[in-house]
Structure formats: C-alpha cells, structure tokens
Scaffold this motif. Sequence first.
Motif, PDB file in Angstrom:
ATOM      1  N   ARG A 260      52.872 -52.275 -41.067  1.00 26.22           N
ATOM      2  CA  ARG A 260      51.481 -52.066 -41.517  1.00 26.22           C
ATOM      3  C   ARG A 260      51.306 -50.821 -42.391  1.00 26.22           C
ATOM      4  N   TYR A 261      52.354 -50.010 -42.504  1.00 26.02           N
ATOM      5  CA  TYR A 261      52.219 -48.734 -43.205  1.00 26.02           C
ATOM      6  C   TYR A 261      53.239 -48.601 -44.333  1.00 26.02           C
ATOM      7  N   PRO A 262      52.860 -47.910 -45.421  1.00 25.89           N
ATOM      8  CA  PRO A 262      53.840 -47.595 -46.460  1.00 25.89           C
ATOM      9  C   PRO A 262      54.761 -46.470 -45.976  1.00 25.89           C
ATOM     10  N   LEU A 263      55.923 -46.369 -46.580  1.00 28.55           N
ATOM     11  CA  LEU A 263      56.894 -45.352 -46.160  1.00 28.55           C
ATOM     12  C   LEU A 263      56.349 -43.935 -46.292  1.00 28.55           C
ATOM     13  N   ASP A 264      55.449 -43.703 -47.234  1.00 33.34           N
ATOM     14  CA  ASP A 264      54.894 -42.366 -47.437  1.00 33.34           C
ATOM     15  C   ASP A 264      53.748 -42.036 -46.483  1.00 33.34           C
ATOM     16  N   HIS A 265      53.328 -43.002 -45.669  1.00 32.47           N
ATOM     17  CA  HIS A 265      52.230 -42.747 -44.723  1.00 32.47           C
ATOM     18  C   HIS A 265      52.608 -41.573 -43.814  1.00 32.47           C
ATOM     19  N   GLY A 266      51.758 -40.553 -43.802  1.00 32.07           N
ATOM     20  CA  GLY A 266      52.026 -39.366 -42.994  1.00 32.07           C
ATOM     21  C   GLY A 266      51.083 -39.251 -41.808  1.00 32.07           C
ATOM     22  N   VAL A 267      51.603 -38.680 -40.750  1.00 35.44           N
ATOM     23  CA  VAL A 267      50.800 -38.415 -39.559  1.00 35.44           C
ATOM     24  C   VAL A 267      51.081 -36.991 -39.096  1.00 35.44           C
ATOM     25  N   PRO A 268      50.068 -36.327 -38.536  1.00 38.20           N
ATOM     26  CA  PRO A 268      50.295 -34.971 -38.042  1.00 38.20           C
ATOM     27  C   PRO A 268      51.197 -34.983 -36.809  1.00 38.20           C
ATOM     28  N   HIS A 269      52.054 -33.972 -36.755  1.00 35.59           N
ATOM     29  CA  HIS A 269      52.927 -33.783 -35.588  1.00 35.59           C
ATOM     30  C   HIS A 269      52.809 -32.325 -35.173  1.00 35.59           C
ATOM     31  N   VAL A 270      52.557 -32.120 -33.908  1.00 39.81           N
ATOM     32  CA  VAL A 270      52.298 -30.776 -33.405  1.00 39.81           C
ATOM     33  C   VAL A 270      53.444 -29.798 -33.697  1.00 39.81           C
ATOM     34  N   ASN A 271      54.675 -30.261 -33.718  1.00 41.12           N
ATOM     35  CA  ASN A 271      55.824 -29.377 -33.954  1.00 41.12           C
ATOM     36  C   ASN A 271      56.311 -29.366 -35.396  1.00 41.12           C
ATOM     37  N   PHE A 272      56.101 -30.454 -36.140  1.00 37.82           N
ATOM     38  CA  PHE A 272      56.682 -30.586 -37.482  1.00 37.82           C
ATOM     39  C   PHE A 272      55.652 -30.543 -38.599  1.00 37.82           C
ATOM     40  N   GLY A 273      54.400 -30.326 -38.281  1.00 35.90           N
ATOM     41  CA  GLY A 273      53.347 -30.317 -39.293  1.00 35.90           C
ATOM     42  C   GLY A 273      52.897 -31.725 -39.603  1.00 35.90           C
ATOM     43  N   SER A 274      53.692 -32.437 -40.361  1.00 37.00           N
ATOM     44  CA  SER A 274      53.402 -33.827 -40.695  1.00 37.00           C
ATOM     45  C   SER A 274      54.727 -34.549 -40.870  1.00 37.00           C
ATOM     46  N   VAL A 275      54.753 -35.804 -40.477  1.00 37.43           N
ATOM     47  CA  VAL A 275      55.942 -36.628 -40.707  1.00 37.43           C
ATOM     48  C   VAL A 275      55.491 -37.944 -41.311  1.00 37.43           C
ATOM     49  N   SER A 276      56.331 -38.495 -42.171  1.00 34.25           N
ATOM     50  CA  SER A 276      56.039 -39.779 -42.804  1.00 34.25           C
ATOM     51  C   SER A 276      56.740 -40.893 -42.026  1.00 34.25           C
ATOM     52  N   LEU A 277      56.335 -42.118 -42.300  1.00 34.52           N
ATOM     53  CA  LEU A 277      57.049 -43.256 -41.723  1.00 34.52           C
ATOM     54  C   LEU A 277      58.513 -43.205 -42.140  1.00 34.52           C
ATOM     55  N   ARG A 278      58.789 -42.815 -43.372  1.00 36.56           N
ATOM     56  CA  ARG A 278      60.176 -42.683 -43.835  1.00 36.56           C
ATOM     57  C   ARG A 278      60.943 -41.732 -42.909  1.00 36.56           C
ATOM     58  N   TRP A 279      60.346 -40.591 -42.591  1.00 35.47           N
ATOM     59  CA  TRP A 279      60.979 -39.612 -41.705  1.00 35.47           C
ATOM     60  C   TRP A 279      61.216 -40.220 -40.325  1.00 35.47           C
ATOM     61  N   ILE A 280      60.230 -40.961 -39.812  1.00 39.01           N
ATOM     62  CA  ILE A 280      60.373 -41.600 -38.498  1.00 39.01           C
ATOM     63  C   ILE A 280      61.530 -42.593 -38.518  1.00 39.01           C
ATOM     64  N   TYR A 281      61.620 -43.392 -39.581  1.00 40.88           N
ATOM     65  CA  TYR A 281      62.752 -44.317 -39.700  1.00 40.88           C
ATOM     66  C   TYR A 281      64.085 -43.574 -39.639  1.00 40.88           C
ATOM     67  N   VAL A 282      64.222 -42.553 -40.459  1.00 39.10           N
ATOM     68  CA  VAL A 282      65.495 -41.818 -40.499  1.00 39.10           C
ATOM     69  C   VAL A 282      65.783 -41.192 -39.139  1.00 39.10           C
ATOM     70  N   HIS A 283      64.774 -40.627 -38.518  1.00 40.43           N
ATOM     71  CA  HIS A 283      64.971 -40.037 -37.194  1.00 40.43           C
ATOM     72  C   HIS A 283      65.395 -41.094 -36.183  1.00 40.43           C
ATOM     73  N   MET A 284      64.749 -42.250 -36.195  1.00 41.20           N
ATOM     74  CA  MET A 284      65.096 -43.289 -35.220  1.00 41.20           C
ATOM     75  C   MET A 284      66.475 -43.892 -35.492  1.00 41.20           C
TER      76      MET A 284
END
Length: 169
Positions: free
Chosen positions: A119-143
Amino acid sequence: MSDTQSPDRRHQQPSDERATLDAFLDDYRDIVVRKVSGLSDADARRPMVASGTSVGGLVKHMRWAEYGWFYQLLQGKRNHNHRPHERSWEFAFLPDESLSTLVAEYQSQCEESRRIAARYPLDHGVPHVNFGSVSLRWIYVHMIEETARHTGQLDILREQLDGATGFDG
C-alpha cells in the motif's frame, strides 16, 4: 530434511527495485520455513548455544519482528517497533506452544506484512523514536538483514540438532 524447494526469486532478475526487495525478503522468509521443517517440538525447543537460543524462539521472534516493523511502525500505529510484551518472551518457546503453530503464525504475519507494504511507495517515511524517520525502503533492507541473520542462526542450530546443513535444507 526432505522438503520441496521454493524458487530462488533473487536470481530471477527482478524487474525493479521494489521487486528486488520483495524477492530477497521473500526468499529468506521461505528459507526460514524450510530450515525448520521436519523438526519436532522437543528439538525446536532445545537451546543449542549458551545464550539459550532455540529454533522455536527464533521463529517466534521473527514473527514479532514482522509485526513490529510493518504492522505497527509502517502503518503509523506507534513511533517505534517495540512490541507490547517483554522482548525476552519473543525468544521463549513455551511449553504450550508448538513449532507448527509458530511457523503458521510467522507465515500469516509475513503475508500481512506483504499486504501492508504493497500500500506504500518505497519512499514513504514514518517517524521512529530512535532513528528520526525511516522509509519503507529502509524497513525492507532492515528486514532482509534481520531475516538473513536469523536464518544463518537457524542453519547452525539445525546442524547441531540433526546434522542438516545449508539454507535449502
């Protein structure tokens, strides 16, 4: 271990960045399931290293990692990926749990993660308490990193349990 092999999506030259990320993550998700296939609950519960890590505990943790990053964080339900329970609980393969149930829950959560991510583009960002903001792309790479790391641990535990080696069983 005799289990049917799933196609290796990573070597099929995915067409774009999104397809590549999906292929790598889905291949490692499949490897998790193949690596634990055929183990008894007793073997999956056995801690094989000093930390107490077990096959069942790793599968349970990976289910909750999928939940934390895709369900909670990506959808903006929380500004972190921490789950509503103690982290140590995720690694505990409890007496009333079965490996088949943990694997089914993991596969179900992975399917939910796929639906959410779609449902989201790779550039979609969300706030993260420790990292400032992360994108879906970042979540993919992390997972991909997290699932691959734990798959390696599963490979070692499986070899210690019954001699089965390799990511494909």
